[in-house]
Design a protein around this motif. Structure first.
Motif, PDB file in Angstrom:
ATOM      1  N   ASP A 129       2.196   9.865  -4.933  1.00  0.00           N
ATOM      2  CA  ASP A 129       2.704  11.122  -4.380  1.00  0.00           C
ATOM      3  C   ASP A 129       3.792  11.710  -5.286  1.00  0.00           C
ATOM      4  O   ASP A 129       3.816  12.913  -5.567  1.00  0.00           O
ATOM      5  CB  ASP A 129       3.268  10.843  -2.974  1.00  0.00           C
ATOM      6  CG  ASP A 129       3.500  12.124  -2.199  1.00  0.00           C
ATOM      7  OD1 ASP A 129       2.741  13.077  -2.432  1.00  0.00           O
ATOM      8  OD2 ASP A 129       4.445  12.166  -1.376  1.00  0.00           O
ATOM      9  N   ALA A 130       4.697  10.829  -5.732  1.00  0.00           N
ATOM     10  CA  ALA A 130       5.797  11.264  -6.614  1.00  0.00           C
ATOM     11  C   ALA A 130       5.250  11.839  -7.918  1.00  0.00           C
ATOM     12  O   ALA A 130       5.733  12.872  -8.411  1.00  0.00           O
ATOM     13  CB  ALA A 130       6.721  10.083  -6.894  1.00  0.00           C
ATOM     14  N   THR A 131       4.204  11.199  -8.487  1.00  0.00           N
ATOM     15  CA  THR A 131       3.583  11.682  -9.743  1.00  0.00           C
ATOM     16  C   THR A 131       3.001  13.069  -9.525  1.00  0.00           C
ATOM     17  O   THR A 131       3.175  13.964 -10.356  1.00  0.00           O
ATOM     18  CB  THR A 131       2.470  10.697 -10.191  1.00  0.00           C
ATOM     19  OG1 THR A 131       2.950   9.372 -10.070  1.00  0.00           O
ATOM     20  CG2 THR A 131       2.046  10.950 -11.630  1.00  0.00           C
ATOM     21  N   ASP A 132       2.281  13.239  -8.399  1.00  0.00           N
ATOM     22  CA  ASP A 132       1.678  14.555  -8.099  1.00  0.00           C
ATOM     23  C   ASP A 132       2.751  15.639  -8.027  1.00  0.00           C
ATOM     24  O   ASP A 132       2.574  16.731  -8.572  1.00  0.00           O
ATOM     25  CB  ASP A 132       0.931  14.506  -6.753  1.00  0.00           C
ATOM     26  CG  ASP A 132      -0.337  13.667  -6.860  1.00  0.00           C
ATOM     27  OD1 ASP A 132      -0.726  13.353  -7.998  1.00  0.00           O
ATOM     28  OD2 ASP A 132      -0.920  13.319  -5.805  1.00  0.00           O
ATOM     29  N   ARG A 133       3.846  15.312  -7.356  1.00  0.00           N
ATOM     30  CA  ARG A 133       4.918  16.303  -7.193  1.00  0.00           C
ATOM     31  C   ARG A 133       5.538  16.660  -8.551  1.00  0.00           C
ATOM     32  O   ARG A 133       5.873  17.809  -8.822  1.00  0.00           O
ATOM     33  CB  ARG A 133       5.990  15.769  -6.241  1.00  0.00           C
ATOM     34  CG  ARG A 133       5.696  16.147  -4.789  1.00  0.00           C
ATOM     35  CD  ARG A 133       6.805  15.769  -3.858  1.00  0.00           C
ATOM     36  NE  ARG A 133       6.824  14.324  -3.616  1.00  0.00           N
ATOM     37  CZ  ARG A 133       7.745  13.702  -2.904  1.00  0.00           C
ATOM     38  NH1 ARG A 133       8.735  14.380  -2.396  1.00  0.00           N
ATOM     39  NH2 ARG A 133       7.688  12.406  -2.721  1.00  0.00           N
ATOM     40  N   PHE A 134       5.700  15.640  -9.402  1.00  0.00           N
ATOM     41  CA  PHE A 134       6.263  15.862 -10.733  1.00  0.00           C
ATOM     42  C   PHE A 134       5.366  16.806 -11.546  1.00  0.00           C
ATOM     43  O   PHE A 134       5.841  17.737 -12.186  1.00  0.00           O
ATOM     44  CB  PHE A 134       6.429  14.508 -11.443  1.00  0.00           C
ATOM     45  CG  PHE A 134       7.007  14.626 -12.815  1.00  0.00           C
ATOM     46  CD1 PHE A 134       8.334  15.009 -13.000  1.00  0.00           C
ATOM     47  CD2 PHE A 134       6.222  14.382 -13.949  1.00  0.00           C
ATOM     48  CE1 PHE A 134       8.871  15.115 -14.266  1.00  0.00           C
ATOM     49  CE2 PHE A 134       6.751  14.505 -15.218  1.00  0.00           C
ATOM     50  CZ  PHE A 134       8.084  14.864 -15.373  1.00  0.00           C
ATOM     51  N   GLU A 135       4.047  16.569 -11.462  1.00  0.00           N
ATOM     52  CA  GLU A 135       3.077  17.419 -12.183  1.00  0.00           C
ATOM     53  C   GLU A 135       3.141  18.866 -11.672  1.00  0.00           C
ATOM     54  O   GLU A 135       3.111  19.816 -12.438  1.00  0.00           O
ATOM     55  CB  GLU A 135       1.642  16.871 -11.974  1.00  0.00           C
ATOM     56  CG  GLU A 135       1.373  15.531 -12.666  1.00  0.00           C
ATOM     57  CD  GLU A 135       1.456  15.644 -14.199  1.00  0.00           C
ATOM     58  OE1 GLU A 135       1.125  16.727 -14.743  1.00  0.00           O
ATOM     59  OE2 GLU A 135       1.873  14.662 -14.840  1.00  0.00           O
ATOM     60  N   GLU A 136       3.251  19.007 -10.319  1.00  0.00           N
ATOM     61  CA  GLU A 136       3.329  20.334  -9.692  1.00  0.00           C
ATOM     62  C   GLU A 136       4.569  21.091 -10.199  1.00  0.00           C
ATOM     63  O   GLU A 136       4.494  22.277 -10.536  1.00  0.00           O
ATOM     64  CB  GLU A 136       3.397  20.148  -8.158  1.00  0.00           C
ATOM     65  CG  GLU A 136       3.414  21.430  -7.344  1.00  0.00           C
ATOM     66  CD  GLU A 136       2.091  22.188  -7.407  1.00  0.00           C
ATOM     67  OE1 GLU A 136       2.132  23.411  -7.272  1.00  0.00           O
ATOM     68  OE2 GLU A 136       1.027  21.552  -7.611  1.00  0.00           O
TER      69      GLU A 136
ATOM     70  N   LYS B 160       0.842  -1.210   0.000  1.00  0.00           N
ATOM     71  CA  LYS B 160       0.000   0.000   0.000  1.00  0.00           C
ATOM     72  C   LYS B 160       0.872   1.253   0.000  1.00  0.00           C
ATOM     73  O   LYS B 160       0.607   2.215  -0.721  1.00  0.00           O
ATOM     74  CB  LYS B 160      -0.895   0.013   1.243  1.00  0.00           C
ATOM     75  CG  LYS B 160      -2.152  -0.828   1.104  1.00  0.00           C
ATOM     76  CD  LYS B 160      -2.985  -0.716   2.377  1.00  0.00           C
ATOM     77  CE  LYS B 160      -4.165  -1.683   2.323  1.00  0.00           C
ATOM     78  NZ  LYS B 160      -4.901  -1.685   3.598  1.00  0.00           N
ATOM     79  N   ASP B 161       1.929   1.229   0.842  1.00  0.00           N
ATOM     80  CA  ASP B 161       2.829   2.388   0.935  1.00  0.00           C
ATOM     81  C   ASP B 161       3.495   2.681  -0.400  1.00  0.00           C
ATOM     82  O   ASP B 161       3.656   3.830  -0.785  1.00  0.00           O
ATOM     83  CB  ASP B 161       3.910   2.139   1.995  1.00  0.00           C
ATOM     84  CG  ASP B 161       3.347   2.281   3.402  1.00  0.00           C
ATOM     85  OD1 ASP B 161       2.192   2.721   3.504  1.00  0.00           O
ATOM     86  OD2 ASP B 161       4.058   1.942   4.376  1.00  0.00           O
ATOM     87  N   GLU B 162       3.897   1.615  -1.123  1.00  0.00           N
ATOM     88  CA  GLU B 162       4.559   1.797  -2.427  1.00  0.00           C
ATOM     89  C   GLU B 162       3.628   2.495  -3.396  1.00  0.00           C
ATOM     90  O   GLU B 162       4.009   3.432  -4.087  1.00  0.00           O
ATOM     91  CB  GLU B 162       4.987   0.435  -2.989  1.00  0.00           C
ATOM     92  CG  GLU B 162       6.381   0.034  -2.526  1.00  0.00           C
ATOM     93  CD  GLU B 162       6.789  -1.326  -3.073  1.00  0.00           C
ATOM     94  OE1 GLU B 162       6.294  -1.711  -4.143  1.00  0.00           O
ATOM     95  OE2 GLU B 162       7.589  -1.990  -2.399  1.00  0.00           O
ATOM     96  N   VAL B 163       2.361   2.039  -3.411  1.00  0.00           N
ATOM     97  CA  VAL B 163       1.367   2.656  -4.308  1.00  0.00           C
ATOM     98  C   VAL B 163       1.219   4.126  -3.952  1.00  0.00           C
ATOM     99  O   VAL B 163       1.250   5.008  -4.820  1.00  0.00           O
ATOM    100  CB  VAL B 163       0.003   1.912  -4.185  1.00  0.00           C
ATOM    101  CG1 VAL B 163      -1.077   2.651  -4.966  1.00  0.00           C
ATOM    102  CG2 VAL B 163       0.137   0.485  -4.689  1.00  0.00           C
ATOM    103  N   ALA B 164       1.085   4.401  -2.655  1.00  0.00           N
ATOM    104  CA  ALA B 164       0.925   5.785  -2.189  1.00  0.00           C
ATOM    105  C   ALA B 164       2.154   6.617  -2.546  1.00  0.00           C
ATOM    106  O   ALA B 164       2.034   7.760  -2.974  1.00  0.00           O
ATOM    107  CB  ALA B 164       0.713   5.789  -0.676  1.00  0.00           C
ATOM    108  N   PHE B 165       3.329   6.015  -2.400  1.00  0.00           N
ATOM    109  CA  PHE B 165       4.580   6.722  -2.678  1.00  0.00           C
ATOM    110  C   PHE B 165       4.652   7.134  -4.148  1.00  0.00           C
ATOM    111  O   PHE B 165       4.970   8.269  -4.467  1.00  0.00           O
ATOM    112  CB  PHE B 165       5.759   5.806  -2.311  1.00  0.00           C
ATOM    113  CG  PHE B 165       7.095   6.356  -2.720  1.00  0.00           C
ATOM    114  CD1 PHE B 165       7.680   7.395  -2.004  1.00  0.00           C
ATOM    115  CD2 PHE B 165       7.774   5.856  -3.834  1.00  0.00           C
ATOM    116  CE1 PHE B 165       8.915   7.907  -2.381  1.00  0.00           C
ATOM    117  CE2 PHE B 165       8.990   6.372  -4.223  1.00  0.00           C
ATOM    118  CZ  PHE B 165       9.566   7.398  -3.485  1.00  0.00           C
ATOM    119  N   PHE B 166       4.324   6.161  -5.038  1.00  0.00           N
ATOM    120  CA  PHE B 166       4.383   6.475  -6.477  1.00  0.00           C
ATOM    121  C   PHE B 166       3.348   7.529  -6.857  1.00  0.00           C
ATOM    122  O   PHE B 166       3.619   8.422  -7.654  1.00  0.00           O
ATOM    123  CB  PHE B 166       4.185   5.192  -7.301  1.00  0.00           C
ATOM    124  CG  PHE B 166       5.422   4.327  -7.321  1.00  0.00           C
ATOM    125  CD1 PHE B 166       6.636   4.825  -7.782  1.00  0.00           C
ATOM    126  CD2 PHE B 166       5.391   3.021  -6.849  1.00  0.00           C
ATOM    127  CE1 PHE B 166       7.781   4.052  -7.788  1.00  0.00           C
ATOM    128  CE2 PHE B 166       6.528   2.231  -6.842  1.00  0.00           C
ATOM    129  CZ  PHE B 166       7.732   2.748  -7.306  1.00  0.00           C
TER     130      PHE B 166
END
Length: 882
Positions: free
Chosen positions: A859-866, A851-857
């Motif tokens: 989160d990383a995608t959101d940050r990249f878009e930002e 679950k954490d891995e899914v959440a981490f990825f």
């Protein structure tokens, strides 16, 4: 200050935090170890195994085991989770200085003052290797380079570096040569030692270690290593001696070593091309000095006692130093800088003195306490225990509050009198009173002046006077010399009688001379002490004078005829200070044996001993109302004692003293020989104490009660049978208190209350006559499936120590057979439950990680878009400006 962990009266000799940072293991001077919770500040576990001071403590990397070394030369491994001792390792011939667990292997390394470093296999609890390359005591050790190198520090300026190679016997039993080729070639002596170890080895899967010296790093300090340690990552190594310099070294990681090697190879190739030689073979190696580089030296403001360091992920090194003069200093070191320089970030200097306090005084209102040392005079508030004034002074030896408590006078080692104003904290006046040290000062009973005695064989009388202040028109207090009494010997102590008719003067010739104050004529000489009288006091009614001497005795004299009423052996070392309690014939003495004692001068009795200081007590002061005593010691502490309202019963005090002496004698007794235990390198971890004896007695009492109740039950059944009806059975009041439980359940309750760390020692004290009943009860308990782990541990230990008697007793054969069946089945059940729980927990862990891995990825995608949005916005703004 965040937290105070309150121990008992013993001095703390060693500290070690747990790997999770939630607990702190504390070793004491008496050999006990207490583990405190840093969340609650409470003691969780107490271990008793050593006879003398604990000198080394270390947790393993999981925090489940704790190894302790002591001055008694033993190393004990403790199970922190089960709160019990595992085993004692014997082998060192002098105090143990350091213990280290290895992360990957079940091995322990210990060093001692006997110049040896020993390697222990914890699976078999035996020492399989001893390093003998040190000429003097080994004071410190550290493991670096992922536990492939060991660094040892001894009494010279050489840090020895040893290469560690782990030999896996199970890997290549047919190829001993390939094994020996690994690592650096050891000396012939080490080879022969290893060969011997291999031959003696019974277990083919056992891990052994090859340890060879690869070189030395030279310290700048010439004296012995005091502390040698690395940070958590093992990248930084630091050490210090008995001076004020901390030497910091950087240890290169494998990647950094490879990079350096590559650079060196390139340079070597370039050189070879220039000299038109053939290309060099890959024989380029880094020297030890290149692998372990000196970073910098940090000079503290005083001698270093201990240190700790943390390397932050950004590369900044934080170092905390504990100094001998009671200061804690913190330094920051930027390792990425071209020339790393240590910068002092902060220091804790609040409160205490930087050197030993040699004089104390109470104000007349019982609120302020004056303490003076070699560098400063401090005024403390008794109720808040806070320092309210600090004033610089010369080396102070005696002091007093001027009547009115607005000024204080301090007598110094150079013979000066210094007058301080408390309101401004300033030095008002300095007078040269004596040519030598000014040893004693006493306020006159009419409070108009005082008298001083010094090493220049003079007693001088002074009066207070008001003089005009030059800076302001107001008058200020001053001191005027009135008269002098010349003597033949150095004056050590002076005291007025309360009616101000007599003056007692203690001299270096071991006598006390008493003079009339008005005419300064000689009145009495008190002689009888074998060494000089260091302290004395006259009682409030002027009838008694008590003198304390360096010959360890206190003598009580009558002041009318100078007759000695009684001589008391007071302390185990010099009596340093003596003072009567106001309006009574009770007095307190302080000694170099670190004790403060109270005495009755009428009955010549010792009333009580105040224990708390760890080193010589230099002086004490009683409050004018007699409710408080403050004492100062060489252990750098001031201690305040308060009179309680509860009555003191002398018989109880004597009883407590006898108990303490008995406890000491029990602790010093030789440990009993246990059948089946080899009296060689290993032994039981615990030691016989009052607690273990009491626990054994409680088990014995419980079994006695069980026997009585079973006999009563038998009788009751016979009575019921004879009567032909049910007769009420009287319940034992103890069993009723436990909620009407059965006698056998009561025995189990008592057994469960025995501390885990004291279980083995308690069973060792238990006589064999109680063991058959205990085994039958164990059989009953295990059959019911209660406390399987505890009972199995006790059962195996009882079988070990009473093996011969159990096997020769035919009555116990069936009991042991039944125990064998029930124990094996119950243990396998417990193991199944544990296995199931472990599998369940691992499954939950995997689920959570997924679950954490899914959440981490996500989160990383959101940050990249930002980031993308921000960059576009910035580009638009730049274009607009253009």
């Amino acid at each position: 200050q965040v937290l105070i962990l309150k121990g008992l009266k013993q001095e703390v000799s060693c500290l070690c935090p747990s790997p999770d940072g939630l607990h702190l293991a504390v070793g004491y001077e008496d050999g006990s170890i207490r583990i405190f919770s840093l969340l609650s500040g409470e003691v969780i576990v107490t271990f008793n195994g050593h006879k003398t001071a604990v000198t080394a403590l270390r947790y393993d990397h999981l925090g489940g085991r704790l190894a302790s070394g002591s001055k008694d030369t033993d190393v004990i491994v403790w199970d922190v989770i089960n709160e019990s001792g595992l085993y004692r390792l014997r082998g060192h011939k002098d105090a143990v200085t350091q213990v280290l667990f290895l992360k990957e292997k079940n091995l322990l390394v210990t060093s001692g003052k006997d110049t040896l470093v020993k390697w222990w296999d914890l699976d078999t609890q035996r020492c399989f290797k001893t390093l003998v390359g040190h000429r003097t005591e080994v004071w410190g050790m550290a493991l670096i380079s992922e536990e492939k190198r060991l660094i040892t520090g001894s009494a010279d300026s050489e840090l020895r570096v040893w290469d560690i190679t782990y030999i896996q016997e199970a890997k290549d039993p047919d190829e001993p040569e390939s094994k020996k080729s690994k690592g650096s070639s050891p000396t012939a002596e080490e080879n022969s030692e290893e060969d011997e170890t291999l031959e003696l080895d019974e277990h083919p899967e056992e891990r052994l270690v090859k340890c060879s010296k690869v070189g030395s790093i030279m310290r700048e300090g010439r004296d012995r290593v005091v502390t040698l340690a690395t940070d958590r990552t093992g990248k930084i190594l630091a050490c210090h001696g008995t001076d004020a310099v901390l030497e910091v070294f950087s240890v290169l990681s494998e990647e950094e070593v490879q990079k350096k090697l590559e650079k060196k190879m390139k340079k070597a190739k370039k050189k070879a091309k220039q000299n038109s030689e053939e290309e060099p073979e890959s024989s380029v190696e880094l020297s030890l000095q290149e692998r372990i580089q000196r970073v910098t030296n940090i000079r503290a403001s005083s001698k270093i006692k201990s240190f700790d360091l943390i390397l932050s992920p950004k590369g900044e090194l934080k170092i905390v130093l504990l100094l001998q003069n009671n200061i804690i200093e913190s330094y920051n070191l930027n390792l990425s800088a071209q020339v790393p320089q240590a910068v002092r970030a902060s220091k804790i200097t609040i409160g205490g003195h930087r050197s030993d306090v040699r004089t104390l005084a109470f104000s007349s209102d019982n609120i302020a306490i004056l303490s003076a040392a070699a560098e400063s005079v401090k005024i403390w508030n008794r109720s808040t225990l806070q320092c309210i004034r600090t004033m610089d002074c010369e080396y102070a030896l005696c002091s007093l509050f001027v009547p009115g408590d607005r000024q204080v006078i301090v007598g110094t080692k150079t013979g000066k009198l210094q007058l301080y104003d408390l309101a401004s904290g300033s030095l008002m006046e300095t007078l040269s009173a004596h040519d030598g040290a000014l040893w004693s000062i006493a306020l006159s009973p009419d409070q108009r002046g005082f008298v001083t005695g010094g090493a220049d064989k003079c007693v001088k009388f002074w009066e207070f006077e008001l003089v005009k202040d030059e800076s302001s028109a107001q008058k200020r207090l001053s001191m005027k010399h009135v008269r002098v009494l010349q003597l033949d010997e150095d004056v050590l102590c002076v005291r007025y009688s309360p009616n101000q008719k007599l003056l007692a003067v203690s001299l270096l010739d071991c006598t006390v001379k008493i003079f009339y104050i008005d005419t300064l004529k000689f009145f009495l000489s008190l002689y009888g002490h074998k060494l000089p009288v260091l302290c004395m006091d006259i009682s409030y009614d002027g009838t008694l004078i008590a003198t304390g001497s360096a010959d360890r005795n206190v003598k009580i004299w009558g002041l009318d005829f100078g007759d000695c009423h009684r001589s008391l052996f007071a302390h185990d070392d010099s009596v340093m200070y003596l003072q009567f309690v106001a309006k009574s014939h009770l007095f307190f003495t302080a000694g170099k044996d670190s004790k403060i004692k109270q005495w009755d001068a009428d009955k010549f009795e010792h009333i009580q001993t105040l224990e708390g200081h760890h080193q010589e007590v230099w002086c004490l002061a009683l409050s004018p109302n007699g409710d408080y005593v403050v004492s100062a010691s060489h252990d750098k502490s001031l201690r305040l004692w308060e009179r309680t309202r509860e009555p003191l019963v002398l018989e109880e005090e004597r009883e407590m003293q006898r108990e303490a002496e008995y406890e000491e004698s029990v602790a010093k007794e030789e440990q009993p020989v246990v059948a089946g235990e080899t009296q060689g390198e290993t032994g039981l971890a615990g030691k016989k104490t009052i607690e273990t004896i009491k626990a054994a007695e409680q088990i014995m009492e419980a079994i006695e009660l069980y026997r009585e109740e079973m006999a009563k039950l038998k009788e009751h059944k016979a009575i019921c049978k004879a009567a032909g009806k049910e007769v009420p059975f009287p319940v034992n009041p103890i069993l009723r208190a436990y909620g009407n439980i059965t006698p056998s359940a009561y025995v189990l309750e008592v057994f469960k209350k025995v501390k885990s760390s004291e279980l083995e020692e308690s069973l060792l004290v238990l006589p064999f006559s109680y063991v058959p009943d205990l085994l039958r009860l164990f059989n009953e308990y295990i059959h019911l499936g209660s406390e399987v782990e505890l009972l199995c541990r006790a059962l195996l230990f009882l079988q070990t120590i009473h093996f011969g008697q159990i096997t020769s007793n035919h009555m116990l054969v069936t009991v042991i057979e039944n125990l064998k069946k029930t124990t094996i089945s119950r243990v396998s059940e417990a193991r199944d439950v544990l296995g199931f729980n472990m599998a369940g927990l691992q499954y939950l862990k995997r689920e959570m990680e997924a679950k954490d891995e899914v959440a981490f990825f996500a989160d990383a995608t959101d940050r990249f878009e930002e980031k993308k949005r921000k960059r576009k916005k910035k580009e638009k703004m730049v274009l607009a400006v253009l």
